[in-house]
Write a protein that holds these residues in place. Structure first.
Motif, PDB file in Angstrom:
ATOM      1  N   THR A  85       0.757  -1.135  -0.136  1.00  0.00           N
ATOM      2  CA  THR A  85       0.000  -0.293   0.391  1.00  0.00           C
ATOM      3  C   THR A  85       0.885   1.503   0.140  1.00  0.00           C
ATOM      4  O   THR A  85       0.665   2.261  -0.535  1.00  0.00           O
ATOM      5  CB  THR A  85      -0.958   0.157   1.140  1.00  0.00           C
ATOM      6  OG1 THR A  85      -1.588  -1.086   0.993  1.00  0.00           O
ATOM      7  CG2 THR A  85      -1.686   1.628   0.938  1.00  0.00           C
ATOM      8  N   THR A  86       1.163   1.312   0.394  1.00  0.00           N
ATOM      9  CA  THR A  86       3.106   3.019   0.842  1.00  0.00           C
ATOM     10  C   THR A  86       3.591   3.045  -0.033  1.00  0.00           C
ATOM     11  O   THR A  86       3.614   3.506  -0.991  1.00  0.00           O
ATOM     12  CB  THR A  86       3.694   1.860   1.676  1.00  0.00           C
ATOM     13  OG1 THR A  86       2.771   1.728   3.490  1.00  0.00           O
ATOM     14  CG2 THR A  86       4.357   3.368   2.666  1.00  0.00           C
ATOM     15  N   ILE A  88       2.895   1.834  -3.387  1.00  0.00           N
ATOM     16  CA  ILE A  88       1.765   1.573  -4.279  1.00  0.00           C
ATOM     17  C   ILE A  88       1.180   3.610  -4.674  1.00  0.00           C
ATOM     18  O   ILE A  88       1.276   4.180  -5.368  1.00  0.00           O
ATOM     19  CB  ILE A  88       0.671   1.606  -4.651  1.00  0.00           C
ATOM     20  CG1 ILE A  88       1.020  -0.169  -5.159  1.00  0.00           C
ATOM     21  CG2 ILE A  88      -0.301   1.791  -5.993  1.00  0.00           C
ATOM     22  CD1 ILE A  88       0.119  -1.300  -5.241  1.00  0.00           C
ATOM     23  N   SER A  89       0.742   4.492  -3.236  1.00  0.00           N
ATOM     24  CA  SER A  89       0.503   4.798  -2.771  1.00  0.00           C
ATOM     25  C   SER A  89       1.052   5.972  -3.094  1.00  0.00           C
ATOM     26  O   SER A  89       0.862   7.399  -3.783  1.00  0.00           O
ATOM     27  CB  SER A  89      -0.307   4.948  -1.399  1.00  0.00           C
ATOM     28  OG  SER A  89      -0.562   5.927  -1.049  1.00  0.00           O
ATOM     29  N   CYS A  90       2.824   5.777  -2.462  1.00  0.00           N
ATOM     30  CA  CYS A  90       2.986   6.724  -2.735  1.00  0.00           C
ATOM     31  C   CYS A  90       3.486   6.986  -3.604  1.00  0.00           C
ATOM     32  O   CYS A  90       4.003   8.291  -4.736  1.00  0.00           O
ATOM     33  CB  CYS A  90       4.522   6.217  -2.361  1.00  0.00           C
ATOM     34  SG  CYS A  90       5.019   6.381  -0.431  1.00  0.00           S
ATOM     35  N   THR A  91       3.888   5.965  -4.909  1.00  0.00           N
ATOM     36  CA  THR A  91       3.842   6.097  -6.770  1.00  0.00           C
ATOM     37  C   THR A  91       2.950   7.536  -7.392  1.00  0.00           C
ATOM     38  O   THR A  91       3.087   8.070  -7.745  1.00  0.00           O
ATOM     39  CB  THR A  91       4.512   4.998  -6.960  1.00  0.00           C
ATOM     40  OG1 THR A  91       5.065   4.148  -6.540  1.00  0.00           O
ATOM     41  CG2 THR A  91       4.496   5.361  -8.648  1.00  0.00           C
ATOM     42  N   SER A  93       0.187   8.470  -5.817  1.00  0.00           N
ATOM     43  CA  SER A  93       0.037   9.621  -4.889  1.00  0.00           C
ATOM     44  C   SER A  93       1.290  11.182  -5.192  1.00  0.00           C
ATOM     45  O   SER A  93       0.804  11.954  -6.359  1.00  0.00           O
ATOM     46  CB  SER A  93       0.566  10.246  -3.256  1.00  0.00           C
ATOM     47  OG  SER A  93      -0.766   9.217  -3.392  1.00  0.00           O
ATOM     48  N   VAL A 147      -4.671  -3.536  -0.606  1.00  0.00           N
ATOM     49  CA  VAL A 147      -4.141  -2.916  -0.944  1.00  0.00           C
ATOM     50  C   VAL A 147      -4.809  -1.461  -2.394  1.00  0.00           C
ATOM     51  O   VAL A 147      -4.299   0.031  -1.737  1.00  0.00           O
ATOM     52  CB  VAL A 147      -2.970  -3.301  -2.220  1.00  0.00           C
ATOM     53  CG1 VAL A 147      -1.771  -2.409  -2.250  1.00  0.00           C
ATOM     54  CG2 VAL A 147      -1.694  -4.294  -0.998  1.00  0.00           C
ATOM     55  N   SER A 151      -4.231   2.714  -1.349  1.00  0.00           N
ATOM     56  CA  SER A 151      -3.313   3.575  -2.564  1.00  0.00           C
ATOM     57  C   SER A 151      -4.168   4.642  -2.916  1.00  0.00           C
ATOM     58  O   SER A 151      -3.650   5.082  -3.491  1.00  0.00           O
ATOM     59  CB  SER A 151      -3.050   2.152  -3.132  1.00  0.00           C
ATOM     60  OG  SER A 151      -2.485   1.566  -2.273  1.00  0.00           O
ATOM     61  N   ARG A 205       1.742   6.939   6.040  1.00  0.00           N
ATOM     62  CA  ARG A 205       1.246   6.046   5.388  1.00  0.00           C
ATOM     63  C   ARG A 205       0.855   4.696   5.615  1.00  0.00           C
ATOM     64  O   ARG A 205       0.459   3.260   5.932  1.00  0.00           O
ATOM     65  CB  ARG A 205       1.362   5.695   3.713  1.00  0.00           C
ATOM     66  CG  ARG A 205       0.570   4.999   2.999  1.00  0.00           C
ATOM     67  CD  ARG A 205      -0.786   4.980   2.717  1.00  0.00           C
ATOM     68  NE  ARG A 205      -1.852   6.090   2.419  1.00  0.00           N
ATOM     69  CZ  ARG A 205      -3.118   6.463   3.273  1.00  0.00           C
ATOM     70  NH1 ARG A 205      -3.265   5.438   4.248  1.00  0.00           N
ATOM     71  NH2 ARG A 205      -3.664   7.709   2.943  1.00  0.00           N
ATOM     72  N   THR A 209      -1.918   1.967   7.439  1.00  0.00           N
ATOM     73  CA  THR A 209      -2.160   1.293   7.000  1.00  0.00           C
ATOM     74  C   THR A 209      -1.940  -0.429   7.927  1.00  0.00           C
ATOM     75  O   THR A 209      -3.445  -1.312   8.121  1.00  0.00           O
ATOM     76  CB  THR A 209      -1.328   0.261   5.742  1.00  0.00           C
ATOM     77  OG1 THR A 209      -1.125   2.118   4.975  1.00  0.00           O
ATOM     78  CG2 THR A 209      -2.022  -0.611   5.203  1.00  0.00           C
TER      79      THR A 209
END
Lengths: 279, 311
Positions: A85-86, A88-91, A93, A147, A151, A205, A209
């Protein structure tokens, strides 16, 4: 002139008082830790024994980790979900944040406004349709589904956009003249410049999560997919009276976060202070 | 004469290049914001429309799509007569009290830690511990601490001569208060950190000037610190109020809305209706009420921000 010695003396007194107050915040954690080391019949002795008379730590933690509830598996599930999650979320975002701050294109304002609007929608107001959608497309009861939900939180977009806006436009323009496309500029110029902000968001994040209870509760059903939070809740309701074991499980759930927090303390505090971000 | 067509061609080529450049930017822009936009559309935008639509229907999920039955405002009429819903809403209103309480405590702690103590770092971490700990772990610990017959808290109270201490989360009269106490305990760290950051931006010479005028610590706090923190307070108030409407985890773990409905709240009731009773239409109407409440608060924030906050 100030009387420095008198000032220090007062400061010391306040420090002692504040220390006494902070005990209110630390004591439940200390109690949790101590209890996890005790034998069951010593849990509720009063006055509280802050140092157990009979140590049962190894046995308690062995039962939690390798007993009927395989906490190793739940740990692995939590790590898997939180890390994915971290990342994908960072990418996602960071890409959106770059797009909204550094690329001037038609409709950009509208798209941003729409995303901003969704930020105001409480996550629980969409739980039911999300659940139905997941049942329908087969993402229910899978880590992938969890996830994906985690994300696409739009918070990261807003947070990182502030930082991308701080990247000077000249950097971008001169890279463009040198023939670099947005992909290259994003990856080799903008990203390195906002790395601290990404790190802060990543830690936050990860913490969110890891601590998430609502998501796994709604979107997971199989025991073997449970994250640590869900497993602990189940463990608690199953183990009923075995408080020392429950506390060992609680310590196990908090410990990784405590380590992450201590390592990234500065960025966490800064990140929270910066946007007052939450959830 | 003969050069004219050439310049025209040049200009044409230039504007063509500009168009293609602009098109390139648009494609790049869409590629960059696309994933987030797509995700948000599928996971939030369409679902929220579905929620509003379903709130006008009666649907048991098990019956399948063809089981959806249009009921117009039937669900909302039923909500008005639903004791459990009214109780949930009332509990949400009572729960609002935690916000000013933890804000006040956090502000005072932030000022003290910022200016009057040694070992700042220790205090930051100590008060922040509950925030980084998962709500499940926190809830489980408090559950045991609050244990009515031999839990540490009641043993402590008994030692002080209180023979009949409350049963806390097992007592309908105390359950909500217990949960509110835990919420205050959890929220202080976060609010304190935000206040501490805001304190850094108050110019030190304001305090020095006040000192020259003979102001004591209390006057400095009341006349300088509190007003200059007002934008932060306002922000924390609004986000705090919104977060009380979203309270769920702690109730799901600790009380499940009980005993006898004394801790039911909007989101808990929504969850209970949707996922325990599979009453999708009715749950969606509760979700819509939640949505409207949160949107109203957000809109109210925009209006009030201009008037209330003094910079």
């Amino acid at each position: 002139m100030h009387d420095f010695r008198a000032l220090d003396w007062r400061k010391a007194l306040v420090t002692i008082l504040m220390f006494a107050a902070s005990v209110l915040f630390l004591l439940p954690f200390i109690w949790m830790l101590v209890t996890s080391f005790k034998t069951e019949n010593e849990v509720f002795t009063y006055p509280i024994r802050w140092i157990p008379t009979s140590w049962n730590a190894a046995e308690n933690y062995r039962q939690v980790w390798f007993g009927d509830y395989p906490f190793i598996l739940y740990y692995w599930n939590s790590i898997k979900v939180s890390v994915l999650t971290t990342v994908i979320s960072c990418t996602v975002s960071a890409m959106a944040a770059y797009g909204f701050s550094k690329i001037h294109f038609k409709g950009s304002k509208w798209l941003f406004l729409i995303i901003l609007t969704t930020y105001m929608i409480p996550s629980q107001a969409v739980l039911v349709p999300q659940f139905i959608l997941y049942r329908y497309i087969g993402l229910f009861d899978s880590h992938l589904g969890l996830v994906i939900i985690g994300s696409f939180s739009v918070l990261g977009t807003f947070m990182l956009r502030q930082f991308f806006m701080g990247v000077h436009q000249e950097f971008i323009e001169s890279a463009k003249i040198d023939g670099a496309g947005h992909g290259r500029i994003f990856w080799s110029i903008a990203m390195p410049l906002v790395r601290p902000a990404i790190a802060t968001y990543a830690i936050l994040r990860f913490i969110w999560t890891w601590n998430d209870y609502q998501g796994p509760l709604i979107f997971l059903r199989s025991d073997n997919l449970f994250t640590i939070q869900l497993a602990m809740q189940k463990f608690t309701s199953m183990s009923g009276q075995f408080y020392s074991l429950i506390m060992a499980a609680a310590v196990s759930a908090i410990l990784p976060l405590l380590i992450v927090f201590i390592i990234g303390q500065k960025s966490v505090v800064e990140g929270i202070a910066l946007g007052g971000v939450k959830g | 004469m003969s050069t004219a067509p050439v310049t025209v061609k040049k200009a044409e080529a230039k504007s063509k290049r500009k168009v293609s450049l602009q098109r390139g930017e648009t494609i790049a822009g869409l590629l960059f914001v696309g994933p987030m936009f797509l995700g948000v559309t599928i996971l939030v935008l369409l679902p929220i429309l579905a929620t509003v639509f379903l709130s006008f229907t009666k649907w048991n999920f098990v019956a399948g799509i063809q089981g959806i039955e249009w009921t117009s405002v039937g669900n909302y009429q039923e909500l008005l007569k639903d004791d459990m819903f009214i109780k949930s809403l009332r509990n949400n209103m009572i729960f609002l009290l935690v916000v000013p309480i933890y804000m006040l405590v956090s502000m005072v702690l932030a000022v003290i830690i910022d200016r009057f103590v040694y070992f700042k770092g220790f205090f930051k971490v100590a008060y922040f511990m509950p925030y980084i700990s998962s709500i499940v772990a926190v809830a489980v610990v408090w559950q045991v601490l609050f244990e009515p017959s031999y839990g540490p808290i009641n043993e402590f109270l008994k030692a002080f001569g209180i023979t009949d201490p409350p049963k806390w989360i097992a007592d309908p009269n105390f359950a909500l208060i217990s949960i509110m106490m835990i919420t205050v305990w959890v929220s202080i760290g976060f609010n304190m950190i935000v206040y501490m950051a805001a304190l850094q931006s108050i110019p030190k010479d304001l305090y020095e000037a006040a000192e020259i005028d003979g102001a004591n610590n209390w006057i400095k706090f009341a006349r300088i610190t509190v007003p200059l923190l007002s934008p932060t307070s306002f922000f924390l108030l609004v986000t705090g109020i919104i977060s009380t409407f979203k309270v769920f985890d702690i109730i799901a773990v600790l009380t499940q809305g009980g005993p006898i409905g004394s801790t039911t709240m909007l989101v808990w009731y929504l969850y209970d209706t949707a996922f325990q009773n599979l009453n999708i239409g009715y749950a969606s109407s509760i979700a819509s009420v939640l949505l409207v409440l949160v949107l109203l608060i957000t809109l109210g924030q925009w209006v009030a921000q201009k008037k209330w906050v003094n910079y």
